[in-house]
Design a protein around this motif. Structure first.
Motif, PDB file in Angstrom:
ATOM      1  N   GLY A   1       0.824  -1.208   0.000  1.00 51.09           N
ATOM      2  CA  GLY A   1       0.000   0.000   0.000  1.00 51.09           C
ATOM      3  C   GLY A   1       0.857   1.256   0.000  1.00 51.09           C
ATOM      4  N   ILE A   2       1.955   1.239   0.747  1.00 50.96           N
ATOM      5  CA  ILE A   2       2.860   2.392   0.783  1.00 50.96           C
ATOM      6  C   ILE A   2       3.482   2.622  -0.590  1.00 50.96           C
ATOM      7  CG2 ILE A   2       5.034   3.250   1.725  1.00 50.96           C
ATOM      8  CD1 ILE A   2       4.330   1.815   4.335  1.00 50.96           C
ATOM      9  N   ILE A   3       3.955   1.537  -1.212  1.00 53.11           N
ATOM     10  CA  ILE A   3       4.581   1.647  -2.528  1.00 53.11           C
ATOM     11  C   ILE A   3       3.577   2.146  -3.564  1.00 53.11           C
ATOM     12  CG2 ILE A   3       5.639   0.329  -4.397  1.00 53.11           C
ATOM     13  CD1 ILE A   3       6.931  -1.445  -2.297  1.00 53.11           C
ATOM     14  N   ALA A   4       2.338   1.608  -3.524  1.00 52.39           N
ATOM     15  CA  ALA A   4       1.308   2.038  -4.471  1.00 52.39           C
ATOM     16  C   ALA A   4       0.972   3.510  -4.262  1.00 52.39           C
ATOM     17  CB  ALA A   4       0.059   1.174  -4.314  1.00 52.39           C
ATOM     18  N   GLY A   5       0.884   3.935  -3.006  1.00 54.56           N
ATOM     19  CA  GLY A   5       0.571   5.331  -2.719  1.00 54.56           C
ATOM     20  C   GLY A   5       1.649   6.275  -3.226  1.00 54.56           C
ATOM     21  N   ILE A   6       2.909   5.909  -3.031  1.00 52.81           N
ATOM     22  CA  ILE A   6       4.011   6.736  -3.531  1.00 52.81           C
ATOM     23  C   ILE A   6       3.985   6.795  -5.050  1.00 52.81           C
ATOM     24  CG2 ILE A   6       6.524   6.878  -3.720  1.00 52.81           C
ATOM     25  CD1 ILE A   6       6.719   5.735  -0.909  1.00 52.81           C
ATOM     26  N   SER A   7       3.685   5.659  -5.700  1.00 50.90           N
ATOM     27  CA  SER A   7       3.619   5.621  -7.162  1.00 50.90           C
ATOM     28  C   SER A   7       2.506   6.526  -7.683  1.00 50.90           C
ATOM     29  CB  SER A   7       3.379   4.183  -7.643  1.00 50.90           C
ATOM     30  OG  SER A   7       4.457   3.351  -7.291  1.00 50.90           O
ATOM     31  N   PHE A   8       1.330   6.485  -7.029  1.00 53.51           N
ATOM     32  CA  PHE A   8       0.216   7.348  -7.420  1.00 53.51           C
ATOM     33  C   PHE A   8       0.595   8.821  -7.283  1.00 53.51           C
ATOM     34  CE2 PHE A   8      -3.002   3.840  -6.696  1.00 53.51           C
ATOM     35  CZ  PHE A   8      -3.446   3.832  -8.009  1.00 53.51           C
ATOM     36  N   GLY A   9       1.169   9.159  -6.121  1.00 57.97           N
ATOM     37  CA  GLY A   9       1.511  10.552  -5.860  1.00 57.97           C
ATOM     38  C   GLY A   9       2.503  11.108  -6.857  1.00 57.97           C
ATOM     39  N   ILE A  10       3.564  10.352  -7.127  1.00 58.97           N
ATOM     40  CA  ILE A  10       4.575  10.808  -8.074  1.00 58.97           C
ATOM     41  C   ILE A  10       4.011  10.846  -9.490  1.00 58.97           C
ATOM     42  CG2 ILE A  10       6.818  10.255  -9.094  1.00 58.97           C
ATOM     43  CD1 ILE A  10       7.705   9.167  -6.435  1.00 58.97           C
ATOM     44  N   ALA A  11       3.139   9.893  -9.816  1.00 57.83           N
ATOM     45  CA  ALA A  11       2.556   9.846 -11.164  1.00 57.83           C
ATOM     46  C   ALA A  11       1.759  11.108 -11.460  1.00 57.83           C
ATOM     47  CB  ALA A  11       1.669   8.611 -11.308  1.00 57.83           C
ATOM     48  N   PHE A  12       0.871  11.509 -10.560  1.00 54.26           N
ATOM     49  CA  PHE A  12       0.052  12.697 -10.807  1.00 54.26           C
ATOM     50  C   PHE A  12       0.869  13.980 -10.724  1.00 54.26           C
ATOM     51  CE2 PHE A  12      -3.369   9.688  -9.876  1.00 54.26           C
ATOM     52  CZ  PHE A  12      -4.260  10.011 -10.897  1.00 54.26           C
ATOM     53  N   PHE A  13       1.989  13.913 -10.056  1.00 57.54           N
ATOM     54  CA  PHE A  13       2.882  15.073 -10.006  1.00 57.54           C
ATOM     55  C   PHE A  13       3.460  15.378 -11.384  1.00 57.54           C
ATOM     56  CE2 PHE A  13       7.177  16.841  -9.105  1.00 57.54           C
ATOM     57  CZ  PHE A  13       6.768  18.023  -8.502  1.00 57.54           C
ATOM     58  N   GLN A  14       3.567  14.346 -12.235  1.00 57.25           N
ATOM     59  CA  GLN A  14       4.101  14.555 -13.578  1.00 57.25           C
ATOM     60  C   GLN A  14       3.216  15.472 -14.417  1.00 57.25           C
ATOM     61  OE1 GLN A  14       6.912  13.231 -13.336  1.00 57.25           O
ATOM     62  NE2 GLN A  14       6.407  11.753 -11.756  1.00 57.25           N
ATOM     63  N   LEU A  15       1.918  15.497 -14.131  1.00 54.28           N
ATOM     64  CA  LEU A  15       0.988  16.319 -14.920  1.00 54.28           C
ATOM     65  C   LEU A  15       1.363  17.794 -14.867  1.00 54.28           C
ATOM     66  CD1 LEU A  15      -2.417  14.632 -13.955  1.00 54.28           C
ATOM     67  CD2 LEU A  15      -1.061  14.294 -16.038  1.00 54.28           C
ATOM     68  N   ILE A  16       1.872  18.239 -13.725  1.00 60.61           N
ATOM     69  CA  ILE A  16       2.289  19.640 -13.597  1.00 60.61           C
ATOM     70  C   ILE A  16       3.436  19.930 -14.554  1.00 60.61           C
ATOM     71  CG2 ILE A  16       3.201  21.381 -12.028  1.00 60.61           C
ATOM     72  CD1 ILE A  16       1.915  19.842  -9.735  1.00 60.61           C
ATOM     73  N   GLY A  17       4.418  19.042 -14.576  1.00 54.68           N
ATOM     74  CA  GLY A  17       5.564  19.233 -15.461  1.00 54.68           C
ATOM     75  C   GLY A  17       5.176  19.182 -16.924  1.00 54.68           C
ATOM     76  N   ILE A  18       4.285  18.262 -17.273  1.00 56.57           N
ATOM     77  CA  ILE A  18       3.826  18.167 -18.669  1.00 56.57           C
ATOM     78  C   ILE A  18       3.172  19.474 -19.103  1.00 56.57           C
ATOM     79  CG2 ILE A  18       2.218  16.981 -20.222  1.00 56.57           C
ATOM     80  CD1 ILE A  18       2.623  14.472 -18.470  1.00 56.57           C
ATOM     81  N   PHE A  19       2.316  20.016 -18.237  1.00 61.06           N
ATOM     82  CA  PHE A  19       1.619  21.271 -18.542  1.00 61.06           C
ATOM     83  C   PHE A  19       2.612  22.421 -18.701  1.00 61.06           C
ATOM     84  CE2 PHE A  19      -0.249  25.229 -16.876  1.00 61.06           C
ATOM     85  CZ  PHE A  19      -1.272  25.416 -17.788  1.00 61.06           C
ATOM     86  N   LEU A  20       3.545  22.560 -17.763  1.00 64.60           N
ATOM     87  CA  LEU A  20       4.514  23.650 -17.815  1.00 64.60           C
ATOM     88  C   LEU A  20       5.419  23.553 -19.037  1.00 64.60           C
ATOM     89  CD1 LEU A  20       5.581  23.857 -14.050  1.00 64.60           C
ATOM     90  CD2 LEU A  20       4.162  25.491 -15.303  1.00 64.60           C
ATOM     91  N   ALA A  21       5.916  22.339 -19.336  1.00 58.22           N
ATOM     92  CA  ALA A  21       6.823  22.152 -20.480  1.00 58.22           C
ATOM     93  C   ALA A  21       6.111  22.464 -21.797  1.00 58.22           C
ATOM     94  CB  ALA A  21       7.358  20.725 -20.496  1.00 58.22           C
ATOM     95  N   CYS A  22       4.886  22.014 -21.933  1.00 57.69           N
ATOM     96  CA  CYS A  22       4.128  22.270 -23.167  1.00 57.69           C
ATOM     97  C   CYS A  22       3.818  23.758 -23.321  1.00 57.69           C
ATOM     98  CB  CYS A  22       2.837  21.461 -23.171  1.00 57.69           C
ATOM     99  SG  CYS A  22       3.065  19.685 -23.369  1.00 57.69           S
ATOM    100  N   CYS A  23       3.432  24.416 -22.235  1.00 54.78           N
ATOM    101  CA  CYS A  23       3.126  25.846 -22.300  1.00 54.78           C
ATOM    102  C   CYS A  23       4.364  26.660 -22.658  1.00 54.78           C
ATOM    103  CB  CYS A  23       2.570  26.325 -20.963  1.00 54.78           C
ATOM    104  SG  CYS A  23       0.877  25.808 -20.636  1.00 54.78           S
ATOM    105  N   LEU A  24       5.487  26.349 -22.014  1.00 56.73           N
ATOM    106  CA  LEU A  24       6.710  27.092 -22.292  1.00 56.73           C
ATOM    107  C   LEU A  24       7.162  26.884 -23.724  1.00 56.73           C
ATOM    108  CD1 LEU A  24       8.997  28.879 -21.326  1.00 56.73           C
ATOM    109  CD2 LEU A  24      10.142  26.854 -20.409  1.00 56.73           C
ATOM    110  N   SER A  25       7.116  25.641 -24.204  1.00 55.95           N
ATOM    111  CA  SER A  25       7.504  25.360 -25.584  1.00 55.95           C
ATOM    112  C   SER A  25       6.613  26.112 -26.568  1.00 55.95           C
ATOM    113  CB  SER A  25       7.415  23.850 -25.850  1.00 55.95           C
ATOM    114  OG  SER A  25       7.696  23.560 -27.189  1.00 55.95           O
ATOM    115  N   ARG A  26       5.323  26.161 -26.279  1.00 54.04           N
ATOM    116  CA  ARG A  26       4.389  26.847 -27.163  1.00 54.04           C
ATOM    117  C   ARG A  26       4.647  28.349 -27.195  1.00 54.04           C
ATOM    118  NH1 ARG A  26      -2.254  26.703 -26.672  1.00 54.04           N
ATOM    119  NH2 ARG A  26      -2.676  28.052 -28.483  1.00 54.04           N
ATOM    120  N   TYR A  27       4.877  28.947 -26.008  1.00 57.17           N
ATOM    121  CA  TYR A  27       5.148  30.381 -25.957  1.00 57.17           C
ATOM    122  C   TYR A  27       6.423  30.736 -26.715  1.00 57.17           C
ATOM    123  CZ  TYR A  27       1.587  32.405 -22.892  1.00 57.17           C
ATOM    124  OH  TYR A  27       0.408  32.891 -22.378  1.00 57.17           O
TER     125      TYR A  27
END
Length: 251
Positions: free
Chosen positions: A216-242
């Motif tokens: 459960g601990i490992i799954a929780g850490i995996s979930f947390g880090i996985a959704f954290f990637q969405l922030i980076g994807i959004f920022l990288a795409c926005c910066l590249s577009r600008y």
């Protein structure tokens, strides 16, 4: 070329995005270090349990260690791409973050869904391991490690060893002893005397609950880090577009 006034207006936006993305990349690098630590912890903490259900040591901790190492490398790449302001590098970074997001999401969901199945298999395997326990290191190693670590003995209690071939020759395993110095061979062959010197709690419930909690601990850490990637994807795409749309050039 965009008009100078427009470029002056978009430059603060791009600078702000760069600041956020660099900060994110540094945090992303830290998550890679966390995955490395979780992989090492999983290798050390779960090895005794997983070897019960696998003929060979599991590769799961090495997968986490490898993923963590790759994230550390790409976290640094993200910082470099942001500083350079290269659209193609930023797109590559966003693509990598997407792949990491999908991989970690699948890993987290799989661990969460199958944790009960793994728990059941582990419990059954532990009962089998106790019955097949003998004097060789390969057969008794996992059971000994579990009994020493969890301070337990047998399946449901220490008297379960009475039904094993090992007990007929050697008595209760020394790994059940609270203090090995007080466990002589005579005591280990006598359940009445051994009751005061060995752990009386069975390992079955402790093994399954410990494994489930750790998964459960490992799954929780995996979930947390996985959704954290969405922030980076959004920022990288926005910066590249600008940068692309406004033909922004680093000085």
């Amino acid at each position: 070329m965009s008009p100078p006034s427009r470029r002056l207006q978009t430059k603060p936006v791009i600078t702000c995005l760069k600041t956020f993305l660099i900060s994110y990349s540094l945090i992303f690098w830290v998550t890679g270090v966390i995955l490395l630590a979780v992989g090492v912890w999983g290798k050390v903490s779960l090895e005794a349990y997983i070897t019960l259900v696998a003929e060979e040591s599991t590769n799961a901790p090495y997968v986490l260690i490898g993923t963590g190492a790759i994230i550390v490398i790409f976290g640094l790449f993200g910082c470099f791409a942001t500083c350079r302001g290269s659209p193609w590098m930023l797109k590559l970074y966003a693509m990598f973050l997407t792949l990491v997001f999908l991989a970690e999401l699948v890993a987290g969901v799989s661990g969460f869904i199958f944790r009960h199945e793994i728990k059941a298999k582990l419990g059954t395997a532990y009962q089998k391991a106790v019955q097949n326990y003998n004097g060789t290191e390969g057969d008794r190693g996992p059971v000994d490690n579990i009994q020493k670590t969890l301070h337990c003995c047998g399946i449901n209690n220490y008297t379960d060893w009475n039904n094993t071939d090992y007990f007929k020759e050697n008595g209760i395993p020394a790994s059940c002893c609270k203090d090995p110095a007080k466990c002589s061979p005579d005591i280990l062959k006598d359940f009445v005397k051994a009751g005061n010197e060995v752990y009386t709690t069975g390992c079955f419930a402790l093994v399954t609950s410990t494994m489930e909690d750790n998964l459960g601990i490992i799954a929780g850490i995996s979930f947390g880090i996985a959704f954290f990637q969405l922030i980076g994807i959004f920022l990288a795409c926005c910066l590249s577009r600008y940068i692309t749309n406004n033909q922004y050039e680093m000085v």
